[in-house]
Write an enzyme that holds these catalytic residues in place. Sequence first.
Site, PDB file in Angstrom:
ATOM      1  N   GLY A 280       1.132  -1.200  -0.045  1.00  5.06           N
ATOM      2  CA  GLY A 280      -0.115   0.253  -0.132  1.00  5.06           C
ATOM      3  C   GLY A 280       0.595   1.084   0.104  1.00  5.06           C
ATOM      4  O   GLY A 280       1.995   1.621  -0.581  1.00  5.06           O
ATOM      5  N   SER A 281       0.187   2.293   0.915  1.00  6.11           N
ATOM      6  CA  SER A 281       0.699   3.609   0.549  1.00  6.11           C
ATOM      7  C   SER A 281       2.316   4.360   0.799  1.00  6.11           C
ATOM      8  O   SER A 281       2.858   4.568   0.877  1.00  6.11           O
ATOM      9  CB  SER A 281      -0.125   4.541   0.401  1.00  6.11           C
ATOM     10  N   VAL A 282       3.099   3.331   1.821  1.00 10.72           N
ATOM     11  CA  VAL A 282       4.146   2.682   2.543  1.00 10.72           C
ATOM     12  C   VAL A 282       5.214   2.934   1.449  1.00 10.72           C
ATOM     13  O   VAL A 282       5.930   3.231   1.997  1.00 10.72           O
ATOM     14  CB  VAL A 282       4.789   2.068   3.437  1.00 10.72           C
TER      15      VAL A 282
END
Length: 611
Positions: free
Chosen positions: A317-319
Amino acid sequence: MLLKVLKDEVLEYYKHRTYWFIGIIIVMFAGLIMRLVYLQIYEYDKYKKLSENNRIRIVKVRADRGFILDRKGRLLVKNTPSYELKVVKEDAGDIDGLLRSLSKYVQIDREYALKSIQRSYFYEPAVIARGLTFEQVAEILENYNDFKGLEVDIESVREYIDSKALSHILGYLSEVTENDLKTDSSYSSGDMIGKTGIEKVYEQELRGVDGARQVEVDSYGRPIKTLSEKHTITGNDLVLTLDMDLQRALHSIFEGKKGAAVVLDIETFGVMGLYSAPTFDLNIFSPFHTSGERMSIMTDQTKPLLNRAIEGAYPPGSVYKILMGMAGLLERKVTLDTVVNCTGELRYGNFTYRCWKKEGHGPMRLIDAIAESCDVYFYQLGLNLGIDDIEKYSSILGLGKTTGIDLPNEKSGFFPGRDWKRRKFKESWYPGETIITSIGQGYMTTTPLQIAVMMAGIFNGGTVMKPKIVEFVHNPVTDVKIHTPMETVAEIEIPKWIVDAVMDGMVKVIYGNTGTGYRARVEGVSYGGKTGTAQVVSLSKTEHMEEDEIPEFMRDHAWFGAVVPEEKPKYAIAVLMQHGGSGSRSAAPVAGAIVNKLVDLGYVRAEEKGN
């Protein structure tokens, strides 16, 4: 004359019979002598061994395993005595009768006992039961003469200071299998061997060197006198990079949750904390518990034996936008002043790629795009970079391959690219796949440890090393310490201004007015973080539901990556909440709790508070 003739015939008859008789006697004596020669010379070794084994035997004495300690020298694993029952089949005779008689005093796993006895060597004691209580031993000894060929022995087994907080790291022991015996001839039936965790990886350092005793036995096969002895050599101790207090805090924080967390030293890549939930009780694998209890853990639907920190692979995801921001600046595809206007979606070809914020973020620069996790900004950045550069930096920072940590069964996760797509599907790579990859979705999967390694590599200026659990191996006899070397795996030069820029965005994630990670705030400490919410199923299947209404297996995975403190970062933290929903809601508070514990333990110094 007639009498003389008869006398001569009689004498001749008896003389002939006498010759035959003497001949037979000579042949018999010759056979006897030949047999004696055969037994005394040619079969000497065999019958000498049989004779001595019946009276004198070599008894194996197992060495104690080494201890395991945390980074502050606190004992995590030590040894405790355990009573065992052993049988020498050559002495026992009626095995079935013996097992029936014993079952009156102790529960015997008949299948296990017979298998153990069957594979034992000549006059080798076979373990048929472990973990007996003192009362059981007393009853058996009281009736000892009823059990021919039975021995009661004491072996050391593992005792854990905390049997749940460290389960996936320490691992457990189990009896050697047929395959173990074929692979390493230094083991014998009934030996214990490390099966998981560092007990497995460091088996040779921990096991020590077994000794032996030459003993005289009685008619029951029981030792009555020690004739000579070769002493055991205790195994080496292991000193870990872990902090037991931090590990216990992780265990407490994850109570009732499913996921994993890793705390990594950015300079040394020593693992200070690594936890996977749900966990299991290591004591279940000790001899004091039943095979049924062990089986219940192995078949548990929540998979407590799975070390999610290194064996669980999830889309990040956005990590992943932390890496994208760094790569974009390094490749000069964007500057800190580059503006992308987020309208809530990006149209490319015949497809529309939406931002998580439907109404859009408006004009976005990199630092704010990180802070607010704007998907459209990173869609555009991904198109500017291209999949080849994205794949290159992902590989350098450890994604798509194992990190090499000294724990078994680590998974590599996966990172896609043009070559893989061509080999796998015989198709070209499409720009739409680059767009999805840019926000940590699509084909890619990572482990929590890989995310911690990725952040450590970025925030130490570009050096990626092999993470380690064991700091050094200690020989308690010679006091020699052999340190685990720091091994650089990959290296790039990331200018400080780029590291600082990405950190600025991550600090705004937590402390900015519109940051997505405000639930990770820790009073008095400034540090950077990044939320991640990784879809498990297509958004169209869940967008009509409230988050609480979505079935657990369809809920997003929640991530939070953190680097602490803001000034001179020392520790990288990766938190995964499996099917936890949004990263902001479920993973960020966990990261905040971990940072709070780092402060309590003094890893973040007092002067680093009060920003």
